[in-house]
Design an enzyme around this catalytic site. Structure first.
Site, PDB file in Angstrom:
ATOM      1  N   TYR A   1       1.619  11.652  -0.213  1.00 23.45           N
ATOM      2  CA  TYR A   1       1.223  10.684   0.825  1.00 23.45           C
ATOM      3  C   TYR A   1       1.550   9.248   0.396  1.00 23.45           C
ATOM      4  O   TYR A   1       1.496   8.337   1.220  1.00 23.45           O
ATOM      5  CB  TYR A   1      -0.274  10.774   1.148  1.00 23.45           C
ATOM      6  CG  TYR A   1      -0.761  12.119   1.668  1.00 23.45           C
ATOM      7  CD1 TYR A   1       0.127  13.118   2.063  1.00 23.45           C
ATOM      8  CD2 TYR A   1      -2.121  12.377   1.776  1.00 23.45           C
ATOM      9  CE1 TYR A   1      -0.331  14.338   2.514  1.00 23.45           C
ATOM     10  CE2 TYR A   1      -2.588  13.604   2.236  1.00 23.45           C
ATOM     11  CZ  TYR A   1      -1.685  14.580   2.599  1.00 23.45           C
ATOM     12  OH  TYR A   1      -2.149  15.791   3.053  1.00 23.45           O
TER      13      TYR A   1
ATOM     14  N   HIS B   1       0.350  21.860  -3.173  1.00 26.26           N
ATOM     15  CA  HIS B   1       0.453  21.392  -1.786  1.00 26.26           C
ATOM     16  C   HIS B   1       1.128  22.391  -0.849  1.00 26.26           C
ATOM     17  O   HIS B   1       0.735  22.541   0.298  1.00 26.26           O
ATOM     18  CB  HIS B   1       1.218  20.058  -1.771  1.00 26.26           C
ATOM     19  CG  HIS B   1       0.974  19.209  -0.573  1.00 26.26           C
ATOM     20  ND1 HIS B   1       1.003  17.838  -0.619  1.00 26.26           N
ATOM     21  CD2 HIS B   1       0.694  19.511   0.717  1.00 26.26           C
ATOM     22  CE1 HIS B   1       0.750  17.345   0.585  1.00 26.26           C
ATOM     23  NE2 HIS B   1       0.565  18.342   1.421  1.00 26.26           N
TER      24      HIS B   1
ATOM     25  N   LYS C   1      -2.966  16.421  -4.480  1.00 29.59           N
ATOM     26  CA  LYS C   1      -2.134  17.636  -4.409  1.00 29.59           C
ATOM     27  C   LYS C   1      -0.823  17.458  -5.170  1.00 29.59           C
ATOM     28  O   LYS C   1      -0.291  16.346  -5.231  1.00 29.59           O
ATOM     29  CB  LYS C   1      -1.829  17.986  -2.944  1.00 29.59           C
ATOM     30  CG  LYS C   1      -3.058  17.957  -2.045  1.00 29.59           C
ATOM     31  CD  LYS C   1      -2.789  18.401  -0.628  1.00 29.59           C
ATOM     32  CE  LYS C   1      -3.976  18.068   0.273  1.00 29.59           C
ATOM     33  NZ  LYS C   1      -3.925  16.699   0.846  1.00 29.59           N
TER      34      LYS C   1
ATOM     35  N   ASP D   1      -9.485  13.085   0.665  1.00 23.71           N
ATOM     36  CA  ASP D   1      -8.357  14.009   0.501  1.00 23.71           C
ATOM     37  C   ASP D   1      -7.039  13.243   0.580  1.00 23.71           C
ATOM     38  O   ASP D   1      -6.656  12.761   1.642  1.00 23.71           O
ATOM     39  CB  ASP D   1      -8.396  15.074   1.605  1.00 23.71           C
ATOM     40  CG  ASP D   1      -7.282  16.102   1.447  1.00 23.71           C
ATOM     41  OD1 ASP D   1      -7.510  17.115   0.778  1.00 23.71           O
ATOM     42  OD2 ASP D   1      -6.170  15.860   1.986  1.00 23.71           O
TER      43      ASP D   1
HETATM   44  P1  NAP Z   1      -6.398  15.377  12.248  1.00 22.82           P
HETATM   45  O1  NAP Z   1      -7.471  14.877  11.351  1.00 22.82           O
HETATM   46  O2  NAP Z   1      -6.540  16.688  12.917  1.00 22.82           O
HETATM   47  O3  NAP Z   1      -6.125  14.354  13.417  1.00 22.82           O
HETATM   48  C1  NAP Z   1      -5.930  12.998  13.208  1.00 22.82           C
HETATM   49  C2  NAP Z   1      -5.656  12.375  14.581  1.00 22.82           C
HETATM   50  O4  NAP Z   1      -6.832  12.419  15.390  1.00 22.82           O
HETATM   51  C3  NAP Z   1      -5.237  10.935  14.476  1.00 22.82           C
HETATM   52  O5  NAP Z   1      -4.249  10.727  15.473  1.00 22.82           O
HETATM   53  C4  NAP Z   1      -6.511  10.171  14.834  1.00 22.82           C
HETATM   54  O6  NAP Z   1      -6.198   8.956  15.472  1.00 22.82           O
HETATM   55  C5  NAP Z   1      -7.181  11.110  15.804  1.00 22.82           C
HETATM   56  N1  NAP Z   1      -8.645  11.012  15.779  1.00 22.82           N
HETATM   57  C6  NAP Z   1      -9.457  11.141  14.691  1.00 22.82           C
HETATM   58  N2  NAP Z   1     -10.752  11.065  15.057  1.00 22.82           N
HETATM   59  C7  NAP Z   1     -10.759  10.878  16.402  1.00 22.82           C
HETATM   60  C8  NAP Z   1     -11.792  10.723  17.345  1.00 22.82           C
HETATM   61  N3  NAP Z   1     -13.075  10.759  16.982  1.00 22.82           N
HETATM   62  N4  NAP Z   1     -11.446  10.541  18.643  1.00 22.82           N
HETATM   63  C9  NAP Z   1     -10.141  10.519  19.022  1.00 22.82           C
HETATM   64  N5  NAP Z   1      -9.114  10.658  18.172  1.00 22.82           N
HETATM   65  C10 NAP Z   1      -9.427  10.840  16.867  1.00 22.82           C
HETATM   66  O7  NAP Z   1      -4.976  15.399  11.496  1.00 22.82           O
HETATM   67  P2  NAP Z   1      -4.461  15.211  10.009  1.00 22.82           P
HETATM   68  O8  NAP Z   1      -4.583  13.800   9.585  1.00 22.82           O
HETATM   69  O9  NAP Z   1      -3.123  15.818   9.938  1.00 22.82           O
HETATM   70  O10 NAP Z   1      -5.408  16.140   9.130  1.00 22.82           O
HETATM   71  C11 NAP Z   1      -6.508  15.661   8.397  1.00 22.82           C
HETATM   72  C12 NAP Z   1      -6.200  15.568   6.918  1.00 22.82           C
HETATM   73  O11 NAP Z   1      -5.770  16.831   6.420  1.00 22.82           O
HETATM   74  C13 NAP Z   1      -5.032  14.653   6.560  1.00 22.82           C
HETATM   75  O12 NAP Z   1      -5.349  13.290   6.676  1.00 22.82           O
HETATM   76  C14 NAP Z   1      -4.717  15.117   5.164  1.00 22.82           C
HETATM   77  O13 NAP Z   1      -5.644  14.592   4.233  1.00 22.82           O
HETATM   78  C15 NAP Z   1      -4.868  16.618   5.329  1.00 22.82           C
HETATM   79  N6  NAP Z   1      -3.582  17.289   5.641  1.00 22.82           N
HETATM   80  C16 NAP Z   1      -3.089  18.188   4.739  1.00 22.82           C
HETATM   81  C17 NAP Z   1      -1.924  18.883   4.984  1.00 22.82           C
HETATM   82  C18 NAP Z   1      -1.427  19.884   3.993  1.00 22.82           C
HETATM   83  O14 NAP Z   1      -0.296  20.348   4.098  1.00 22.82           O
HETATM   84  N7  NAP Z   1      -2.234  20.250   3.032  1.00 22.82           N
HETATM   85  C19 NAP Z   1      -1.193  18.637   6.167  1.00 22.82           C
HETATM   86  C20 NAP Z   1      -1.693  17.712   7.076  1.00 22.82           C
HETATM   87  C21 NAP Z   1      -2.889  17.061   6.803  1.00 22.82           C
HETATM   88  P3  NAP Z   1      -6.426   7.511  14.788  1.00 22.82           P
HETATM   89  O15 NAP Z   1      -6.065   7.630  13.337  1.00 22.82           O
HETATM   90  O16 NAP Z   1      -5.518   6.640  15.573  1.00 22.82           O
HETATM   91  O17 NAP Z   1      -7.880   7.195  14.993  1.00 22.82           O
END
Ligand code: NAP
Length: 290
Positions: free
Chosen positions: A56, A114, A81, A51
């Site tokens: 990004y 998006h 997106k 994704d």
């Molecule tokens: P997330 O996946 O909820 O959280 C990522 C955080 O969790 C990072 O700080 C990561 O740290 C940590 N983490 C991941 N696995 C872990 C584990 N097993 N143990 C401990 N910590 C862990 O947040 P997100 O990146 O915002 O959301 C996921 C994806 O959703 C994004 O990458 C993006 O593709 C998408 N997204 C879309 C939108 C939208 O508006 N459509 C907005 C936000 C995100 P480290 O990286 O340091 O390991």
């Protein structure tokens, strides 16, 4: 050890397309070399959904990782997106071609609007045509809450197949989920791990549940999503966590465990408010190109 076959569990979208229930997100992985490394590690760990987004700034790095991997393109479910700046019929068509070029591919598995700001309907007409021309396997939206999603579904020729919204134990989106279910739209969670907020990885309820299954807090949260039928795309830049997040198909949370997590819902986001004027102004002001 990761069980390679199990990560391929899928959901079926309204048009019959199979989408992996677990994927890998690359938001805030700005550095190209880092992005290339983590996507390579994710593909090696068995993820088959990546994704990304034009906003990004890492579509080209994703492409390099896919290109260098031995995973065939057709085995990967690739999402990108359309940014707010590129909303509108003509702009969306152009932005789509730019994304394809950066991603080094001639089709997308999923293309999402998006944000619910700007000329969504112009973009949607362009996306419908690209879908009908076979250039996108599924089209959808992101951050569309029940009002906007329902309105789009009423006015679209082709209904959206996916809506990617913030979902995690502190913001469970019950109303949005039920609305999507009624509309036949698949829910996908961004921020599935709450982006680590509110010390979620130290949460006592989640830790206690994990202890019963010898699983980490992250694995408990991801499993909870899967049991709710929510597609998840956790992000990590750490290889061991990238692998850890795939080991969620060999246990099942009990009814009591699911209920304990349900009780954690605060009913609102602490990350972003899509109903606020400030958010509309801010996201309309973010430019990703000239
Ligand atoms: P997330 O996946 O909820 O959280 C990522 C955080 O969790 C990072 O700080 C990561 O740290 C940590 N983490 C991941 N696995 C872990 C584990 N097993 N143990 C401990 N910590 C862990 O947040 P997100 O990146 O915002 O959301 C996921 C994806 O959703 C994004 O990458 C993006 O593709 C998408 N997204 C879309 C939108 C939208 O508006 N459509 C907005 C936000 C995100 P480290 O990286 O340091 O390991």
């Amino acid at each position: 050890m990761m069980k390679r076959g199990m990560i391929m569990q899928t959901v079926t979208l309204r048009n019959g397309v199979e989408m992996p229930i677990l994927g890998f997100g690359v938001y805030q992985v700005h550095d190209a070399a880092l992005c290339e490394r983590v996507v390579s590690e994710a593909l090696a760990a068995g993820y088959r959904l990546i994704d990304t987004a034009s906003a990004y700034g890492n579509e080209a790095a994703v492409a390099t990782a896919i290109d260098k991997s031995c995973v065939p393109r057709e085995d990967i479910f690739l999402t990108t997106k359309l940014w707010v700046q590129d909303q509108g019929y003509e702009n969306a068509k152009k932005a789509f071609e730019t994304s394809l070029e950066k991603l080094g591919t001639d089709y997308l598995d999923l293309y999402l609007i998006h944000q619910p700001f700007g000329d969504n309907y112009g973009s949607w007409r362009a996306m419908e045509q690209l879908y009908e021309a076979g250039r996108i396997r599924a089209i959808g939206v992101s951050n569309f809450y029940p009002d906007r999603l329902t309105d789009l579904c009423i006015n679209a020729k082709i209904m959206p197949m996916v809506d990617q919204v913030e979902v995690h134990p502190f913001f469970q989106q019950q109303e949005a989920m039920e609305n999507m279910k009624q509309l036949g739209v698949q829910i996908e969670a961004w921020g599935p791990l709450a982006e680590g907020r509110r010390e979620i990885f130290q949460n006592e309820t989640l830790s206690a549940i994990g202890a019963k299954y010898d699983k980490t807090v992250a694995q408990v949260i991801l499993r909870w999503h899967i049991q709710r039928g929510v597609v998840i795309i956790p992000k990590s830049i750490h290889k061991e966590r990238i692998e850890e997040n795939t080991n969620v198909f060999d246990f099942e949370l009990s009814v009591e465990g699911m209920a304990a997590i349900a009780a954690m819902d605060t009913g609102h986001s602490e990350l972003i408010d899509h109903y606020s004027a400030a958010t509309a102004k801010w996201l309309n002001s973010v430019k990703i190109h000239e």
